[in-house]
Scaffold this active site. Sequence first.
Site, short mmCIF file in Angstrom:
data_model
loop_
_atom_site.label_atom_id
_atom_site.label_comp_id
_atom_site.label_asym_id
_atom_site.label_seq_id
_atom_site.Cartn_x
_atom_site.Cartn_y
_atom_site.Cartn_z
N HIS A 188 -42.28 -21.92 -2.28
CA HIS A 188 -41.42 -23.09 -2.42
C HIS A 188 -41.25 -23.47 -3.88
O HIS A 188 -40.21 -23.99 -4.26
CB HIS A 188 -41.99 -24.26 -1.62
CG HIS A 188 -41.76 -24.11 -0.17
ND1 HIS A 188 -40.53 -24.35 0.40
CD2 HIS A 188 -42.56 -23.68 0.81
CE1 HIS A 188 -40.59 -24.09 1.67
NE2 HIS A 188 -41.82 -23.68 1.97
N ARG A 293 -26.61 -5.26 0.95
CA ARG A 293 -27.23 -3.93 1.02
C ARG A 293 -28.45 -4.04 1.94
O ARG A 293 -29.45 -4.66 1.58
CB ARG A 293 -27.67 -3.47 -0.38
CG ARG A 293 -26.50 -3.22 -1.34
CD ARG A 293 -27.05 -2.82 -2.72
NE ARG A 293 -26.03 -2.23 -3.58
CZ ARG A 293 -25.35 -2.89 -4.50
NH1 ARG A 293 -25.54 -4.18 -4.67
NH2 ARG A 293 -24.45 -2.27 -5.25
N GLU A 427 -15.95 5.21 -1.47
CA GLU A 427 -16.75 5.48 -2.67
C GLU A 427 -16.86 6.98 -2.95
O GLU A 427 -17.68 7.41 -3.76
CB GLU A 427 -18.13 4.82 -2.58
CG GLU A 427 -18.89 5.07 -1.31
CD GLU A 427 -20.22 4.30 -1.24
OE1 GLU A 427 -20.67 3.75 -2.26
OE2 GLU A 427 -20.80 4.28 -0.15
N ASN A 450 -19.11 2.12 -8.08
CA ASN A 450 -20.25 2.77 -8.76
C ASN A 450 -20.29 4.24 -8.37
O ASN A 450 -20.38 5.13 -9.22
CB ASN A 450 -21.58 2.10 -8.37
CG ASN A 450 -21.55 0.60 -8.51
OD1 ASN A 450 -20.75 0.08 -9.29
ND2 ASN A 450 -22.39 -0.09 -7.77
N ARG A 461 -24.74 8.79 -12.03
CA ARG A 461 -24.79 7.40 -12.48
C ARG A 461 -26.20 6.98 -12.94
O ARG A 461 -26.37 5.95 -13.58
CB ARG A 461 -24.26 6.45 -11.40
CG ARG A 461 -25.12 6.37 -10.17
CD ARG A 461 -24.40 5.65 -9.01
NE ARG A 461 -24.94 4.32 -8.76
CZ ARG A 461 -24.73 3.64 -7.64
NH1 ARG A 461 -23.96 4.13 -6.68
NH2 ARG A 461 -25.24 2.46 -7.46
N CYS A 498 -16.44 -3.77 -4.11
CA CYS A 498 -17.80 -4.32 -4.12
C CYS A 498 -18.68 -3.62 -5.15
O CYS A 498 -19.86 -3.94 -5.27
CB CYS A 498 -18.42 -4.25 -2.73
SG CYS A 498 -18.67 -2.58 -2.15
C1 PEP Z 1 -20.99 1.43 -5.03
O1 PEP Z 1 -21.28 2.62 -4.94
O2 PEP Z 1 -20.12 0.99 -5.80
C2 PEP Z 1 -21.72 0.45 -4.22
C3 PEP Z 1 -21.35 -0.81 -4.18
O3 PEP Z 1 -22.82 0.89 -3.54
P1 PEP Z 1 -24.25 1.14 -4.23
O4 PEP Z 1 -24.20 0.64 -5.63
O5 PEP Z 1 -25.25 0.42 -3.38
O6 PEP Z 1 -24.36 2.64 -4.12
MG MG Z 2 -22.48 3.34 -3.29
#
Ligand code: PEP
Ligand code: MG
Length: 537
Positions: A188, A293, A427, A450, A461, A498
């Site tokens: 808390h 996620r 993606e 991403n 990445r 996203c």
């Molecule tokens: C993405 O790949 O852009 C994505 C939002 O998923 P993550 O970053 O969890 O792979």
């Molecule tokens: Mg992803």
Amino acid sequence: MDKKEGKKIFNGIAIGKIRFYAKAENKVSRTKTEDCDAELARYEAAREEAARQLEKLYEKALVEVGEANAEIFNVHIMMLEDDDYNESVQNIITTQKVNAEYAVAATGDNFAEMFANMEDEYFKARSADIKDITERIVTILCGNSDSSDIGDEPVIIVADDLAPSETVQMDKSRLLAFVTRYGSANSHTAILARTMGIPALAGVDIDRSWDGKIGIVDGYEGLCIVDPTMPVLEEYFKKKAHDDEQKELLQTLKGKENITKSGQKINLYANIGNPGDLMSVLENDAGGIGLFRSEFLYLESETYPTEEEQFAAYRKVVETMGGKKVIIRTLDIGADKQVDYFGLDREDNPALGYRAIRICLTRPEVFRTQLRALFRASAYGNLAIMYPMIISVDEVRRIKEISKSVKEELIAEGVTVGEVEEGIMIETPAAAVMSNELAGMVDFFSIGTNDLTQYTLAIDRQNAKLDEFYDSHHPAVLRLIRTVVENAHKAGIWAGICGELGADTTLTETFLEMGMDELSVSPGCILPVRRAIRETK
Ligand code: PEP
Ligand code: MG
């Protein structure tokens, strides 16, 4: 200069004098008594006084931090009424013929240990509450007063641990930050620190000798710096000035629409990875959750999370969001997110390997458990489901078959299932190129930039050495994004982003021009992106 790392509880920068906060020491010794009735009466009187103090604290917290956060003091008042706790104190007094303070301290230790050993993180965190009420009663019995006076100048509070009642009693106008050795993100105190908007760190290797020294708390990086050198201090004065500007912005943009000067609107949602992030979603005024996620459930567990565990987590999120949209992404482990109990083989190219939907489609029992929990939770709010790492029409067809059969199974069991939008993440370049066909099969597209960037540019990445080549503004990536939005609209569905690129305010205008329907960004980016939207013509 001393620099220590800690767990980030709340972001922000604080610079000021450190005050090492130590509780009033209650020295409890075990003394024998012949007059047990007198000790029982002392306990009763102390318990009543504790309840009076807590009622006052509740009223104070109600005004300062709102009903939800004040509720902890009601919980403490209820704990004072707990039969097991009271019987334990009374039994120790009468059977051992000892003083009340000893009986309370011994009961508190036993109960706190019992809670600390529980599996459930929520109950574990309640151990601190037991210690808190015990300390309060013992303080009253010892005739000590509660020392929450932190002096007249603004200070960074450094302590072993802080009980919720201690944090709320402190004069907020003099509090710059909290740094503690113990305390979890679920406690808390952490919740209160977030609500008060004070930078906070836990798990820091603190030192009593810091008392009175100048300190810097960097809640973004999880750093506590003591006795900084001049250049570090100057650097942090600049960072703090920037941070203050952002905070002012945050205040003025709350409650405002995400609308351009010419009247184009866009949904602005938040990305989260844990129910603990919900507070910052609400604080930053997100319109919903665009990417939840769900991996945290699997990563934090020693074995496959059960349907009930998942249902409880999803239900909590949709209920907390009170009717706002919550898009939960199905399991995306593999690649950089490894979980031992899945028994995944080592792979030469994990990013191109057995991950996400590929696991779900070949391990239907894992997939069906998650889908059952999701559809059950859908009855409690506005829940949508999205599937990651799609590359083909055939995958979507197989997902839809499984999802339909899970829904039918639940309905046959008499379970209520809400209206659930089902979408896919775009993606992979394959999904982007096939988006004209995929659009007819789903309710929405959410572009994961991403991974889309990683796979389009053939750049890992995770590999920091390649950062200079990882160009997220690469025309190939932007062209794919535009194609996806166009194909979504042709089929009458919505499209959003996203991935991290959604928060890149140098591209906000471009996304609006493409006709993007939604951007989902980390909670701290909501207001800066809202500003960029509102500044766009
Ligand atoms: C993405 O790949 O852009 C994505 C939002 O998923 P993550 O970053 O969890 O792979
Ligand atoms: Mg992803």
